[in-house]
Scaffold this motif. Structure first.
Motif, PDB file in Angstrom:
ATOM      1  N   UNK A 112       0.679  -1.050   0.044  1.00 35.03           N
ATOM      2  CA  UNK A 112       0.063  -0.051  -0.111  1.00 35.03           C
ATOM      3  C   UNK A 112       0.562   1.094   0.105  1.00 35.03           C
ATOM      4  N   UNK A 113       1.911   1.384   0.587  1.00 36.59           N
ATOM      5  CA  UNK A 113       2.874   2.555   0.905  1.00 36.59           C
ATOM      6  C   UNK A 113       3.456   2.809  -0.440  1.00 36.59           C
ATOM      7  N   UNK A 114       4.285   2.131  -1.324  1.00 43.25           N
ATOM      8  CA  UNK A 114       4.291   1.992  -2.349  1.00 43.25           C
ATOM      9  C   UNK A 114       3.390   2.569  -3.903  1.00 43.25           C
ATOM     10  N   UNK A 115       2.217   1.483  -3.236  1.00 42.42           N
ATOM     11  CA  UNK A 115       0.910   2.372  -4.493  1.00 42.42           C
ATOM     12  C   UNK A 115       0.683   3.440  -4.027  1.00 42.42           C
ATOM     13  N   UNK A 116       0.956   4.662  -3.376  1.00 40.32           N
ATOM     14  CA  UNK A 116       0.325   5.610  -2.660  1.00 40.32           C
ATOM     15  C   UNK A 116       1.549   6.507  -3.346  1.00 40.32           C
ATOM     16  N   UNK A 117       2.244   6.192  -2.902  1.00 37.32           N
ATOM     17  CA  UNK A 117       3.661   7.060  -3.212  1.00 37.32           C
ATOM     18  C   UNK A 117       3.965   6.775  -4.963  1.00 37.32           C
ATOM     19  N   UNK A 118       3.825   5.275  -5.711  1.00 31.40           N
ATOM     20  CA  UNK A 118       4.009   5.712  -6.996  1.00 31.40           C
ATOM     21  C   UNK A 118       2.655   6.833  -7.569  1.00 31.40           C
ATOM     22  N   UNK A 119       1.549   6.411  -7.054  1.00 29.00           N
ATOM     23  CA  UNK A 119       0.460   7.688  -7.314  1.00 29.00           C
ATOM     24  C   UNK A 119       0.432   8.970  -7.468  1.00 29.00           C
ATOM     25  N   UNK A 120       1.487   9.822  -6.081  1.00 24.85           N
ATOM     26  CA  UNK A 120       1.970  10.540  -6.066  1.00 24.85           C
ATOM     27  C   UNK A 120       2.927  10.839  -6.918  1.00 24.85           C
ATOM     28  N   UNK A 121       3.855  10.244  -7.915  1.00 31.08           N
ATOM     29  CA  UNK A 121       4.963   9.771  -8.641  1.00 31.08           C
ATOM     30  C   UNK A 121       4.423  10.442  -9.805  1.00 31.08           C
ATOM     31  N   UNK A 122       3.121   9.876 -10.098  1.00 29.55           N
ATOM     32  CA  UNK A 122       3.190   9.366 -11.462  1.00 29.55           C
ATOM     33  C   UNK A 122       1.669  11.368 -11.096  1.00 29.55           C
ATOM     34  N   UNK A 123       1.426  11.956 -10.345  1.00 32.59           N
ATOM     35  CA  UNK A 123       0.663  12.682 -10.196  1.00 32.59           C
ATOM     36  C   UNK A 123       1.927  14.369  -9.964  1.00 32.59           C
ATOM     37  N   UNK A 124       3.066  14.335  -9.491  1.00 30.44           N
ATOM     38  CA  UNK A 124       4.072  14.740 -10.141  1.00 30.44           C
ATOM     39  C   UNK A 124       4.601  14.808 -11.807  1.00 30.44           C
ATOM     40  N   UNK A 125       4.456  13.501 -12.187  1.00 33.48           N
ATOM     41  CA  UNK A 125       5.044  14.257 -13.076  1.00 33.48           C
ATOM     42  C   UNK A 125       3.982  14.098 -14.187  1.00 33.48           C
ATOM     43  N   UNK A 126       2.657  14.988 -14.071  1.00 30.33           N
ATOM     44  CA  UNK A 126       2.144  15.137 -14.787  1.00 30.33           C
ATOM     45  C   UNK A 126       1.223  13.890 -15.760  1.00 30.33           C
ATOM     46  N   UNK A 127       1.835  12.640 -15.446  1.00 32.60           N
ATOM     47  CA  UNK A 127       1.495  11.376 -16.176  1.00 32.60           C
ATOM     48  C   UNK A 127      -0.598  11.343 -16.085  1.00 32.60           C
ATOM     49  N   UNK A 128      -1.183  10.894 -17.048  1.00 34.45           N
ATOM     50  CA  UNK A 128      -2.758  10.748 -17.248  1.00 34.45           C
ATOM     51  C   UNK A 128      -2.753   9.338 -17.461  1.00 34.45           C
ATOM     52  N   UNK A 129      -3.025   8.857 -16.390  1.00 36.57           N
ATOM     53  CA  UNK A 129      -3.882   7.481 -16.716  1.00 36.57           C
ATOM     54  C   UNK A 129      -4.871   7.857 -17.286  1.00 36.57           C
ATOM     55  N   UNK A 130      -4.771   6.716 -18.456  1.00 33.44           N
ATOM     56  CA  UNK A 130      -6.036   6.818 -19.426  1.00 33.44           C
ATOM     57  C   UNK A 130      -7.445   5.520 -19.012  1.00 33.44           C
ATOM     58  N   UNK A 131      -7.630   4.860 -17.407  1.00 32.57           N
ATOM     59  CA  UNK A 131      -8.198   4.846 -17.026  1.00 32.57           C
ATOM     60  C   UNK A 131      -8.917   5.120 -16.031  1.00 32.57           C
ATOM     61  N   UNK A 132      -9.177   5.805 -15.931  1.00 33.79           N
ATOM     62  CA  UNK A 132      -9.615   6.539 -14.344  1.00 33.79           C
ATOM     63  C   UNK A 132     -10.752   6.136 -13.712  1.00 33.79           C
ATOM     64  N   UNK A 133     -11.182   5.247 -13.670  1.00 36.90           N
ATOM     65  CA  UNK A 133     -11.434   3.824 -12.958  1.00 36.90           C
ATOM     66  C   UNK A 133     -10.807   2.916 -12.582  1.00 36.90           C
ATOM     67  N   UNK A 134      -9.368   3.217 -13.191  1.00 30.56           N
ATOM     68  CA  UNK A 134      -8.522   2.111 -12.460  1.00 30.56           C
ATOM     69  C   UNK A 134      -8.048   2.709 -10.763  1.00 30.56           C
ATOM     70  N   UNK A 135      -7.148   1.454 -10.725  1.00 30.19           N
ATOM     71  CA  UNK A 135      -6.460   1.530  -9.401  1.00 30.19           C
ATOM     72  C   UNK A 135      -5.765   2.670  -8.242  1.00 30.19           C
ATOM     73  N   UNK A 136      -5.411   3.029  -9.686  1.00 29.26           N
ATOM     74  CA  UNK A 136      -3.800   4.729  -9.449  1.00 29.26           C
ATOM     75  C   UNK A 136      -4.771   4.968  -9.909  1.00 29.26           C
ATOM     76  N   UNK A 137      -5.279   5.094 -10.788  1.00 32.72           N
ATOM     77  CA  UNK A 137      -5.998   6.600 -11.071  1.00 32.72           C
ATOM     78  C   UNK A 137      -7.019   7.130  -9.362  1.00 32.72           C
ATOM     79  N   UNK A 138      -7.631   5.969  -8.702  1.00 29.55           N
ATOM     80  CA  UNK A 138      -8.264   6.250  -7.103  1.00 29.55           C
ATOM     81  C   UNK A 138      -6.649   6.913  -6.870  1.00 29.55           C
ATOM     82  N   UNK A 139      -5.857   6.300  -6.539  1.00 27.75           N
ATOM     83  CA  UNK A 139      -5.098   6.382  -5.792  1.00 27.75           C
ATOM     84  C   UNK A 139      -4.369   7.568  -5.860  1.00 27.75           C
ATOM     85  N   UNK A 140      -4.383   8.194  -6.851  1.00 26.39           N
ATOM     86  CA  UNK A 140      -3.848   9.595  -6.998  1.00 26.39           C
ATOM     87  C   UNK A 140      -4.614  10.215  -6.410  1.00 26.39           C
ATOM     88  N   UNK A 141      -6.145  10.204  -6.285  1.00 28.28           N
ATOM     89  CA  UNK A 141      -6.716  11.031  -5.742  1.00 28.28           C
ATOM     90  C   UNK A 141      -6.935  11.137  -4.537  1.00 28.28           C
TER      91      UNK A 141
END
Length: 961
Positions: A747-776
Motif C-alpha cells: 500500500x505504501x508503494x502504491x500511494x507513493x507511486x500514485x504521487x509520483x505519477x501526479x508529479x510527473x503529469x502522467x495521465x491515467x487513461x482509465x479514470x476508474x483504475x486503481x492508480x487513478x483512484x489512488x491519485x485522488x
C-alpha cells in the motif's frame, strides 16, 4: 483364479484305475463290519452327549460360588448387565428445587448473602392467576423485596428481611432499588468448545469425521479457560447449554454448564466436570441439525453424502433404526433376565457405544435440540419423532417455525418443541432468508414457546439479553420476553424447578441490573452463581435512577403493509432532531404538527392552516404518541446492495482479492436487504466491494438509496466513488501477499507511486483504475478506508499516512473501518485526524486481531466508542453484518445510555448518520432532500417503532398498525 470364460475353475475329475480291493469279496465284508462298528460308536457318543446336556441343562444352577456360568460367561458381568437394565429403563425426572437443604454445587465455607432493597422479577404470575390470563401477562410484575441466598439456594424472598433472622456472617448487598432477576440462560452456545479468540488449535465445535456422530460429547472438548466464559457471565448469563456444532446431522451430546470457573469464582477446582449445572446428571442432552450444513459439508457426488435433504432424512432414519435395533435387543435380554435369571443367558447384554446415546434418546433420557430452519426440514424431523417415538425439546434457529405452528404441534409426545431464535439475524444463507423479526410474537400467539439464544460466538452471548429485548420491541409481551431467556429455557432444559425464577428453593443464580433488563444498554451490577458473587470490583455505569419499562401493548400490533402518500400530516411530535432544521427540542408533551408535501417538510409547529386543509382534502392526519422526527440512517461497511443472501454466490457480487473494482458496477437493488433497510429508516447505504468475502473490502464504495428499485432510477446513486477501500485483517495473508508487512509495504508503494505519477503529469487513461483512484487519495480528494481491527496494524497505517503526507505535502483522509482495538491508539488517531467507523460497535475477541477489544461494564470502564469519543476521534457506527441494519438506532442508543453523558440524543443519532459523511467529506442527503424518519418513541429506545420514512423519492412511506 481368472473367471473370464477362458480359464475357469477346474471341474471335478474321475480317479483313474480301480482300487486294488475292488471285485474281491472279503474286503467288502470287512468294510461292512467296520461301518457298522463306526455307526454304533456314533450312536453311543450322541447318547452320551445328550445325557451330559441334560445334566447341565439351562434350568440347572452352577455350583455355589462359581464365577462362570455353564455357558462360559462371567457371573459378575452378567449381574452388572442386569443392573444396567435398571439404568436403561430409568425415566429421569426434573431435579427438585424446593426441599433441598443446600445446592449440590455449593462449596462449604461460602458466606450467605442478603440482597436488600431490590426490585424483583419473580418470573411467574401471582398465585391463583388464571393460566390463560397469565399467558396474556396478568399477574406478572416487579415487587420490592429482599432476597436471601444461603447454601447456594434462594432461601427467602420477602420484604424487609431483618439481619437478626439470617446468619451472623451474612454479606449484605444494597441493590438501591435496582432490578433483580434470575440469571440469564443461553440455550445455544459453543463457549468452551469454540474458544476465543478463534484459532485452529482451539476450535473443537464440530466433529467432522462422519455425518452421524451422536457418540461424541462436547464436554470432552470443553475448555474451562476460554476467556469468553467470563465475558458471557458479565452480561448476566449464569447458565449455558454448550452444544456441538451443526456441521453434521447428528452432532453429539451437549452439556449444561454454569459460568463459575475455578477458585477465583468460588469453586474448588478448574474442570469441565465442575462446570456442570447438575452434578447428578439427571438429564442428558443432544444436538442434531437439518438442512444446508450437512449436505454442504459431506455431499460429494459418487463419494459421500448426503447430497440432499432426502439423503439427510435417510441418514437420520437409518441411524434411528440402528439405535432402535439395539434398544429392542437390550429390552429382550433384560426381559429374559428378569424372567429366568442371568445365569441362563448365553450372551452378555447387547451394548454398542456408537448407538448408546441415541438409544438413551429413544428411551426418553435425553433432551434433544435440533437445528432446523425450513418448513421441509421441520416437517421431516417432526415425522422422525413420530416414526421412532422420541421427544424434541426445541428447534434451534427455527426461522420458519412461525409459519407452521400446526406442524410443531404434531411432534411426538404431545409436547411441541420450543423455537430457539435470534431476534433479527437472517439472510446469511438460503434457509435463513425466509424469516421474520416478529417470529417470537407470532409463535407466542400460536401457543408455542419462543426462546432467544446467542449461538456464541455467532453472536456475543454477553448480549443475549439484547435478543430478548428486541423480541419485546417486535411484539412479544414483556413477561414472555423476559421468560425467553430465563424461565422458558430452564423448563426446556429440565431445570424448571431450579433455574429461571426468584423463589425459595431455586439455585441462587441472581443478577442485579443497572436499568430495566430489557432496556437498551442494560448491564449487570453484580452476578451471583450458587450464591457466590462473581464480579470483583465491577464497573458501574453512571446512569439516572432506574425507570422500569411500562409494557406497551401497542407493540403487539404488527406494522401493516407500507402505504405511500404525497401529502401527510403528523401530530404529537415531541422531538425534532434534524441537521438542517432548528427547533426548540423542549417542545412539550402535547407536541407539534409536522406536514409533508411531495416528500418535503413544509410545516413544523402549529400548522393550523395545513391541518384544516388536510381535514377538507382527506389528507391523512396521523396522531403520534411521543413522536420523533429525525434524520434517516446510513448503513456503512455492509454488503447491502451487493449481496442478497450471504452464502449464495448467485446472489452476490463476488470477492475481488486481485482486482480493484467499483461497487457501482455491481450494484443490485430491490431485494430483502434493501427493503428491510428502508423499512427501518435506513434510506442510504454506502457499500464497498468484497475482498475475500465476509467483512472485507477492496475497491471503491458507492452511495445509493435503499428505496430505489433499479440502479438507473432517479437519484438511485447519490455518490459514485465515495472512497477507496482496502482490507488489512488476517485474511490479507494469502496468495501473493504472505504477510501483514507485505500488505502494508504494498500500500505504501502504491500511494507513493500514485504521487509520483501526479508529479510527473502522467495521465491515467482509465479514470476508474486503481492508480487513478489512488491519485485522488494522495491529493486528499478521495478518502482511504481501511478495514482493520488490530491496534498494531492501525499504528502501522498511521505511520504510512504520515510518511506519504510528508512526501505529498497533502493529507490523506484516512478512515478506519472495524477498529476493535482502535481504542488503544485513540490519542494517536486523534492527532493524525484519522476517524473510525466501529463495526461491530460492541467488539469482542472473536479473532486474534480483536483479542484486546473492550467488553464494557461491568468488566471494563467503557468500550472502544467511549475511548475514541473521549480522545476527540470522529466516530461512527458501521455494520459488520447486513442483518444489523434493523438495529442501527438501538446501537446508537447503547452509546447514549451507557456513555455517561458524552453524547446527547442528537449526537448519538449522528453516529449512524451525519458523522459518516463528516468522516468522508461528503454532503449528506438530509431532510431537505426528503430523507427523514418519523417514529413513536425515541429511535434510541427499545420501545420505539418506525411510523413513516422519507427516502428522497418525493413520497412518504407510512407503516400503519
Amino acid at each position: 483364479m481368472d473367471v473370464d470364460g477362458k480359464r475357469r475353475l477346474p471341474l471335478q475329475q474321475p480317479v483313474p484305475g480301480r482300487p486294488r480291493w475292488q471285485g474281491r469279496s472279503r474286503p467288502r465284508r470287512t468294510a461292512r463290519r467296520t461301518a457298522g462298528l463306526l455307526l454304533s460308536a456314533c450312536l453311543c457318543f450322541i447318547a452320551y452327549a445328550q445325557w451330559r446336556q441334560l445334566q447341565h441343562s439351562p434350568s440347572s444352577v452352577p455350583p455355589a460360588g462359581s464365577d462362570i456360568t455353564v455357558h462360559g460367561l462371567s457371573v459378575k458381568r452378567l449381574q452388572d448387565d442386569l443392573a444396567t437394565c435398571s439404568a436403561l429403563r430409568k425415566k429421569p425426572q426434573d431435579p427438585i428445587g424446593l426441599g433441598r437443604k443446600k445446592n449440590s454445587r455449593y462449596i462449604d465455607g461460602h458466606a450467605p448473602t442478603l440482597v436488600k432493597n431490590a426490585t424483583v422479577w419473580v418470573g411467574e404470575p401471582k398465585e391463583g392467576t388464571d393460566p390463560e390470563a397469565a399467558r396474556n401477562g396478568k399477574g406478572y410484575g416487579w415487587i420490592h423485596s429482599d432476597v436471601y441466598l444461603e447454601y447456594g439456594l434462594i432461601k427467602k424472598v420477602e420484604a424487609a428481611i431483618g439481619l437478626s433472622s439470617v446468619a451472623s456472617d451474612t454479606i449484605v448487598f444494597d441493590a438501591r432499588g435496582r432490578p433483580l432477576t434470575a440469571g440469564i440462560i443461553d440455550m445455544h452456545s459453543h463457549a468452551g468448545v469454540g474458544s476465543l479468540p478463534s484459532l485452529w488449535g482451539n476450535e473443537d465445535t464440530n466433529e467432522m469425521s462422519a455425518n452421524i456422530s451422536p457418540f461424541v460429547r462436547s464436554i470432552d472438548a470443553l475448555h474451562p479457560g476460554d476467556p469468553q466464559i467470563q465475558v458471557i457471565k458479565s452480561g448476566g448469563v449464569t447458565t449455558s447449554l454448550v452444544l456441538p456444532g451443526s456441521g453434521n446431522n447428528m452432532g453429539g451430546e451437549a452439556y449444561v454448564i454454569k459460568h463459575a470457573v475455578g477458585k477465583a469464582d468460588g469453586r474448588n477446582e478448574t474442570s469441565a466436570a465442575d462446570l456442570l449445572a447438575d452434578p447428578d446428571r439427571n438429564w442428558r442432552y443432544m444436538k442434531m441439525a437439518c438442512g444446508e450444513n450437512a449436505k454442504r459439508v459431506y455431499g460429494r457426488p459418487g463419494e459421500a453424502g448426503p447430497m440432499s435433504r432426502m439423503g439427510e432424512s435417510w441418514d437420520f432414519r437409518h441411524a434411528f433404526e440402528q439405535a432402535t435395533k439395539v434398544v429392542r435387543e437390550q429390552d429382550d435380554w433384560c426381559d429374559a433376565a428378569a424372567a429366568h435369571g442371568v445365569h441362563n443367558h448365553r450372551s452378555y447384554l447387547p451394548q454398542e457405544l456408537r448407538w448408546e446415546s441415541l438409544g438413551a434418546l429413544l428411551r426418553g433420557q435425553v433432551h434433544l435440540n435440533t437445528h432446523c430452519y425450513t418448513i421441509s426440514d421441520l416437517e421431516a424431523f417432526i415425522d422422525h419423532t413420530n416414526e421412532f417415538k422420541f421427544k424434541l425439546r426445541a428447534f434451534h434457529h427455527a426461522h420458519q417455525t412461525f409459519l407452521v405452528p400446526e406442524i410443531l404441534k404434531r411432534a411426538y409426545g404431545g409436547d411441541p418443541p420450543a423455537s430457539a431464535l435470534f431476534a433479527d439475524n437472517m439472510y446469511y444463507k438460503a434457509e435463513a432468508n425466509v424469516a421474520s423479526e416478529f417470529a417470537g410474537k407470532m409463535l407466542w400467539d400460536s401457543g408455542l414457546t419462543p426462546i432467544y439464544v446467542s449461538d456464541n460466538p455467532v453472536l456475543n452471548a454477553q448480549h443475549v439479553l439484547f435478543e430478548a429485548a428486541k423480541a419485546y420491541k417486535y411484539g412479544l409481551p414483556y413477561h414472555a420476553a423476559l421468560a425467553s431467556v430465563t424461565a422458558a429455557p430452564a423448563e426446556r432444559l429440565g431445570f424448571g424447578q431450579r433455574l429461571g425464577k426468584i423463589k425459595p428453593g431455586y439455585d441462587a443464580d441472581v443478577v442485579v441490573w443497572d436499568s430495566d433488563p430489557l432496556s437498551v444498554g442494560a448491564a449487570p451490577v453484580q452476578v451471583w452463581i450458587d450464591g457466590t458473587a462473581q464480579l470483583r470490583d465491577p464497573v458501574e455505569l453512571d446512569k439516572p435512577a432506574v425507570e422500569l419499562i411500562v409494557p406497551d401493548k401497542d407493540l403487539a400490533h404488527l406494522p401493516g403493509e407500507p402505504v405511500q402518500a404525497d401529502e401527510v400530516v403528523f401530530t404529537g411530535v415531541t422531538h425534532v432532531l434534524l441537521d438542517e432544521t432548528s427547533v426548540d427540542r423542549k417542545i412539550g408533551a402535547k407536541g407539534i404538527a409536522v406536514v409533508f408535501s411531495k416528500g418535503q417538510l413544509t410545516c413544523l409547529g402549529d400548522c393550523q392552516d395545513e391541518l384544516q386543509a388536510a381535514t377538507k382534502s382527506n389528507t391523512p392526519v396521523i396522531q403520534l404518541k411521543d413522536g420523533y422526527l429525525t434524520e434517516s440512517f446510513t448503513a456503512f461497511g455492509s454488503k447491502i446492495g451487493l449481496n442478497a443472501i450471504d452464502a449464495e454466490d448467485d446472489t452476490d457480487n463476488g470477492p475481488n482479492p486481485n482486482t480493484f473494482v467499483r461497487a457501482e458496477d455491481g450494484l443490485v437493488l430491490d431485494n430483502q436487504k434493501t427493503n428491510a433497510s428502508y423499512t427501518y429508516g435506513v434510506t442510504k447505504a454506502i457499500s464497498a466491494p468484497s475482498f475475500r468475502g465476509g467483512f472485507s473490502h477492496h475497491g471503491t464504495s458507492v452511495g445509493f438509496l435503499t428505496g430505489a428499485k433499479t440502479v438507473v432510477g432517479q437519484d438511485a446513486v447519490f455518490a459514485s466513488d465515495v472512497s477507496a477501500h482496502y482490507t488489512f485483517d488476517t485474511s490479507v495473508k494469502q496468495d501473493g501477499t504472505p504477510s501483514i508487512s507485505a500488505a502494508i509495504g504494498s500500500l505504501r508503494r502504491k500511494l507513493l507511486e500514485a504521487h509520483a505519477s501526479l508529479s510527473s503529469d502522467e495521465t491515467t487513461k482509465d479514470v476508474h483504475s486503481e492508480s487513478a483512484f489512488l491519485q485522488k487519495v494522495v491529493n486528499g480528494s478521495l478518502p482511504l478506508v481501511i478495514t482493520v481491527h488490530s491496534a498494531d496494524t492501525i499504528g502501522a497505517l498511521i505511520k504510512v499516512k504520515k510518511a506519504v503526507d510528508e512526501v505529498t505535502k497533502a493529507s490523506i483522509r484516512l478512515v478506519i473501518l472495524g477498529g476493535a482495538e482502535s481504542w488503544l491508539v485513540a490519542e494517536e488517531l486523534a492527532a493524525a485526524k484519522v476517524g473510525v467507523v466501529l463495526a461491530p460497535l460492541q467488539s469482542y475477541a472473536v479473532s486474534w486481531d480483536q483479542r484486546r477489544a473492550l467488553t464494557g461494564a461491568p468488566l471494563t470502564n467503557g468500550t472502544a466508542v467511549d475511548k475514541l469519543l473521549e480522545a476527540g476521534v470522529v466516530t461512527a457506527i458501521g455494520l459488520e453484518e447486513d442483518w444489523l441494519v434493523r438495529d442501527l438506532g438501538l446501537l446508537a442508543g447503547i452509546v447514549y445510555r451507557n456513555g455517561g453523558g458524552k453524547v446527547d440524543e442528537k449526537g448519538a443519532l449522528d453516529l449512524v448518520s451525519g458523522n459518516i459523511y463528516k468522516l468522508l467529506g461528503l454532503k449528506q442527503p438530509g431532510s431537505k432532500s426528503g430523507h427523514f424518519v418519523i417514529s413513536e418513541g425515541s429511535p434510541l429506545d427499545i420501545g420505539s417503532r418506525v411510523k413513516a420514512v422519507g427516502g428522497g423519492a418525493g413520497q412518504v412511506t407510512m407503516f400503519a398498525k
